[in-house]
Design an enzyme around this catalytic site. Structure first.
Site, PDB file in Angstrom:
ATOM      1  N   ARG A   1       0.818  -1.202   0.000  1.00  0.00           N
ATOM      2  CA  ARG A   1       0.000   0.000   0.000  1.00  0.00           C
ATOM      3  C   ARG A   1       0.858   1.260   0.000  1.00  0.00           C
ATOM      4  NH1 ARG A   1      -4.596  -0.760   2.256  1.00  0.00           N
ATOM      5  NH2 ARG A   1      -3.844  -1.423   4.284  1.00  0.00           N
ATOM      6  N   TYR A   2       1.933   1.238   0.772  1.00  0.00           N
ATOM      7  CA  TYR A   2       2.838   2.381   0.824  1.00  0.00           C
ATOM      8  C   TYR A   2       3.993   2.112  -0.128  1.00  0.00           C
ATOM      9  CZ  TYR A   2       0.439   3.170   5.305  1.00  0.00           C
ATOM     10  OH  TYR A   2      -0.487   3.357   6.291  1.00  0.00           O
TER      11      TYR A   2
ATOM     12  N   ARG B   1       7.282   0.163   1.523  1.00  0.00           N
ATOM     13  CA  ARG B   1       7.225  -0.959   2.465  1.00  0.00           C
ATOM     14  C   ARG B   1       6.042  -1.869   2.173  1.00  0.00           C
ATOM     15  NH1 ARG B   1       5.614   3.818   4.486  1.00  0.00           N
ATOM     16  NH2 ARG B   1       4.120   4.008   6.206  1.00  0.00           N
TER      17      ARG B   1
ATOM     18  N   CYS C   1      -2.977 -18.110  14.314  1.00  0.00           N
ATOM     19  CA  CYS C   1      -2.485 -17.407  15.497  1.00  0.00           C
ATOM     20  C   CYS C   1      -2.541 -18.376  16.674  1.00  0.00           C
ATOM     21  CB  CYS C   1      -3.360 -16.201  15.815  1.00  0.00           C
ATOM     22  SG  CYS C   1      -3.357 -14.989  14.492  1.00  0.00           S
TER      23      CYS C   1
ATOM     24  N   CYS D   1      -8.313 -13.120  18.485  1.00  0.00           N
ATOM     25  CA  CYS D   1      -8.910 -11.929  19.078  1.00  0.00           C
ATOM     26  C   CYS D   1     -10.223 -11.681  18.371  1.00  0.00           C
ATOM     27  CB  CYS D   1      -7.990 -10.731  18.873  1.00  0.00           C
ATOM     28  SG  CYS D   1      -6.271 -11.112  19.231  1.00  0.00           S
TER      29      CYS D   1
ATOM     30  N   CYS E   1     -10.468  -9.112  15.483  1.00  0.00           N
ATOM     31  CA  CYS E   1      -9.335  -9.128  14.537  1.00  0.00           C
ATOM     32  C   CYS E   1      -9.670  -8.492  13.191  1.00  0.00           C
ATOM     33  CB  CYS E   1      -8.870 -10.565  14.313  1.00  0.00           C
ATOM     34  SG  CYS E   1      -7.545 -10.671  13.094  1.00  0.00           S
TER      35      CYS E   1
ATOM     36  N   ARG F   1      -8.181  -8.990  10.452  1.00  0.00           N
ATOM     37  CA  ARG F   1      -8.115  -9.962   9.357  1.00  0.00           C
ATOM     38  C   ARG F   1      -8.950 -11.197   9.658  1.00  0.00           C
ATOM     39  NH1 ARG F   1      -2.595  -8.508   9.496  1.00  0.00           N
ATOM     40  NH2 ARG F   1      -2.498  -6.553   8.343  1.00  0.00           N
TER      41      ARG F   1
ATOM     42  N   ASP G   1     -10.881  -1.266  13.194  1.00  0.00           N
ATOM     43  CA  ASP G   1     -11.312  -1.313  11.802  1.00  0.00           C
ATOM     44  C   ASP G   1     -12.758  -1.777  11.713  1.00  0.00           C
ATOM     45  OD1 ASP G   1      -8.807  -0.482  10.846  1.00  0.00           O
ATOM     46  OD2 ASP G   1      -8.014  -2.511  11.085  1.00  0.00           O
TER      47      ASP G   1
ATOM     48  N   ASP H   1      -7.058   3.547  10.437  1.00  0.00           N
ATOM     49  CA  ASP H   1      -6.662   3.002   9.141  1.00  0.00           C
ATOM     50  C   ASP H   1      -7.840   3.285   8.218  1.00  0.00           C
ATOM     51  OD1 ASP H   1      -4.814   1.761   7.492  1.00  0.00           O
ATOM     52  OD2 ASP H   1      -4.469   0.117   8.903  1.00  0.00           O
TER      53      ASP H   1
ATOM     54  N   LYS I   1      -2.775   4.479   7.151  1.00  0.00           N
ATOM     55  CA  LYS I   1      -2.959   4.963   8.520  1.00  0.00           C
ATOM     56  C   LYS I   1      -2.911   6.486   8.558  1.00  0.00           C
ATOM     57  CE  LYS I   1      -0.711   0.896  10.466  1.00  0.00           C
ATOM     58  NZ  LYS I   1      -0.370   0.247   9.165  1.00  0.00           N
TER      59      LYS I   1
HETATM   60  C1  LIG Z   1       0.409  -0.736   8.985  1.00  0.00           C
HETATM   61  C2  LIG Z   1       0.924  -1.104   7.675  1.00  0.00           C
HETATM   62  C3  LIG Z   1       2.264  -0.914   7.364  1.00  0.00           C
HETATM   63  C4  LIG Z   1       3.259  -0.340   8.338  1.00  0.00           C
HETATM   64  O1  LIG Z   1       2.975   0.987   8.639  1.00  0.00           O
HETATM   65  P1  LIG Z   1       3.948   1.837   9.592  1.00  0.00           P
HETATM   66  O2  LIG Z   1       3.211   3.116   9.826  1.00  0.00           O
HETATM   67  O3  LIG Z   1       5.217   2.018   8.834  1.00  0.00           O
HETATM   68  O4  LIG Z   1       4.153   1.047  10.831  1.00  0.00           O
HETATM   69  C5  LIG Z   1       2.676  -1.254   6.100  1.00  0.00           C
HETATM   70  N1  LIG Z   1       1.823  -1.752   5.190  1.00  0.00           N
HETATM   71  C6  LIG Z   1       0.517  -1.929   5.467  1.00  0.00           C
HETATM   72  C7  LIG Z   1      -0.375  -2.444   4.413  1.00  0.00           C
HETATM   73  C8  LIG Z   1       0.020  -1.609   6.718  1.00  0.00           C
HETATM   74  O5  LIG Z   1      -1.276  -1.802   7.002  1.00  0.00           O
HETATM   75  S1  SF4 Z   2      -5.420  -9.475  16.032  1.00  0.00           S
HETATM   76 FE1  SF4 Z   2      -5.877 -11.106  14.551  1.00  0.00          FE
HETATM   77  S2  SF4 Z   2      -3.905 -11.558  13.591  1.00  0.00           S
HETATM   78 FE2  SF4 Z   2      -3.467 -10.460  15.514  1.00  0.00          FE
HETATM   79  S3  SF4 Z   2      -3.181 -12.074  17.050  1.00  0.00           S
HETATM   80 FE3  SF4 Z   2      -5.322 -11.416  17.150  1.00  0.00          FE
HETATM   81  S4  SF4 Z   2      -6.371 -12.891  15.812  1.00  0.00           S
HETATM   82 FE4  SF4 Z   2      -4.201 -13.013  15.296  1.00  0.00          FE
END
Ligand SMILES: *Cc1c(COP(=O)(O)O)cnc(C)c1O
Ligand code: SF4
Length: 396
Positions: free
Chosen positions: A120-121, A124, A133, A137, A140, A142, A301, A338, A345
């Site tokens: 996305r960025y 990175r 996991c 949670c 979560c 995801r 989220d 986010d 973010k």
């Molecule tokens: C959170 C995230 C990152 C890392 O973001 P930082 O602000 O650098 O910690 C990188 N890629 C994705 C898709 C993210 O959701």
């Molecule tokens: S937030 Fe989601 S990915 Fe992170 S530890 Fe909890 S269940 Fe696993």
């Protein structure tokens, strides 16, 4: 207030599992094999509320139920509002879909050039290396894919992901996540880190993991040797409530720190868990004592079935305001949202600025006093100000 009291010097011990030999309790594979994963096992240890019964019945269609024995011991079985219980035991709210909620609320799948990589960025990537996991949670982000309860069929393809990173020289930062990367075997993890270290343009490697919290036993000398060998590896752990910051977690953080792993913490702002200034302050203080720097506080989220965890953004801002200036600057996380749909973010900050003109900026300090700082403008003063209250406009 009982959850806020400082128990960071205390070991939790084996709790409900007194009969288990200590070396098994300390063995992370035993902890994984003996996780609590269904209603029968839960009811062996505690009485579920009707709300929880409805949630547990639905969990199999949403996000698996799974709790390590170590972490289960932190649940107060006499208190339905126990902050650990709220995070781990499904509730009926999970069955409901509210306005604005989405399966993939961050648009991660759209930003995924190859399976498991979210780019996305520009500089990175998020590299999702597993969908499992140690425990799940209920809020979560995801939950569409982790535990595979929704037949999302995410199959991490490391080779494909590694080749993508290799062929994109703009990627200088790789964040291993999932699921939880520390569930991989030492051998797999070492292989991944070795491959990433071989890529000349990857200068920063970090891991997002909740394993130190759910399964501190996983932080073995062999694992920390791997981090030493391929370091620097940074790590973001995930602690939401001071109750999670046990002596066991503190020791795991110490092992990581001594292996040269800088530690940060990510918390999610959750209703009934940490949407309270005193709880948050106790948490961040305890984190600092464990060598962990609070990094992000996330607005939750918009996942489906998450509305029972949602906190008003104004409450989050009030919590940040209660920390900034009132405690150690290192203790204050950045509150972020986010952006739904995949905007990345965005920082959310309390507003301290009252007014900016070409001549001055007027702002409030942490105590609420109004101050000014002159900008540009012609200087009319002939000597440096001797006024100790220079700039102070109004003490509230
Ligand atoms: C959170 C995230 C990152 C890392 O973001 P930082 O602000 O650098 O910690 C990188 N890629 C994705 C898709 C993210 O959701
Ligand atoms: S937030 Fe989601 S990915 Fe992170 S530890 Fe909890 S269940 Fe696993």
């Amino acid at each position: 207030m009982s959850y806020i009291e400082d128990k960071s010097e205390w070991y939790e011990g084996q709790g409900h599992w007194q009969h288990v030999p200590a070396e098994q309790w300390q063995d992370w594979t035993w902890q994984l094999k003996n996780r609590i994963t269904n209603r029968e096992q839960l009811e062996h240890y505690m009485t579920l509320t009707p709300d929880e019964k409805a949630g547990v019945a639905f969990a199999g269609q949403k996000l698996a139920l799974s709790i390590t024995p170590y972490f289960f011991n932190l649940i107060d079985r006499d208190d339905p509002n126990c902050p650990i219980r709220l995070q781990m035991i499904p509730r009926e709210g999970e069955t409901k879909v509210s306005a604005g909620e989405m399966l993939d609320s961050l648009g991660e799948d759209e930003h995924s050039p190859v399976s498991g990589v979210v780019h996305r960025y520009p500089d990175r990537v998020l590299f999702l290396v597993t969908d499992r996991c140690a425990a799940y949670c209920r809020y979560c982000t995801r939950s569409r894919m982790v535990s595979n309860a929704q037949d999302y069929n995410f199959h991490p393809e490391y080779e494909q992901g590694l080749r993508y990173i290799e062929s994109h020289p703009e990627i200088r930062d790789v964040l291993l996540s999932g699921g939880d990367p520390l569930l991989l075997s030492d051998r797999k993890l070492e292989h991944l880190l070795a491959r990433l270290r071989e890529i000349p343009h990857v200068e920063f490697i970090r891991i997002g993991s909740r394993i130190p919290v759910f399964l501190p036993q996983r932080i073995t000398p062999k694992l920390t040797e791997i981090f030493k060998k391929y370091g620097p590896i940074w790590m973001s752990i995930h602690v939401n409530h001071p109750r999670e910051a046990t002596a066991e977690l503190r020791d795991a953080c110490e092992r990581l720190s001594f292996a040269g792993v800088p530690l940060g913490n990510q918390s999610v702002l959750l209703a009934g868990v940490n949407d309270d200034a005193d709880v948050m302050k106790a948490l961040v203080h305890r984190l600092l004592r464990m060598r962990v720097r609070p990094y992000y506080l996330y607005q939750m989220d918009l996942i489906t079935g998450g509305s029972h965890f949602k906190v008003d953004v104004r409450k989050g801002l009030e919590i940040i305001r209660s920390l900034r200036g009132h405690t150690t600057g290192y203790a204050v996380p950045q509150y972020v949202i986010d952006a739904p749909g995949g905007g990345g973010k965005v920082p959310l900050n309390p507003d301290y600025i009252e007014q900016i003109t070409d001549d001055e900026v007027v702002f409030r300090n942490y105590e609420g006093n109004l101050h000014r700082y002159p900008l540009g403008g012609e200087s009319t003063a002939t000597a440096p100000s001797q006024d100790p209250n220079y700039g102070l406009i109004d003490a509230s």
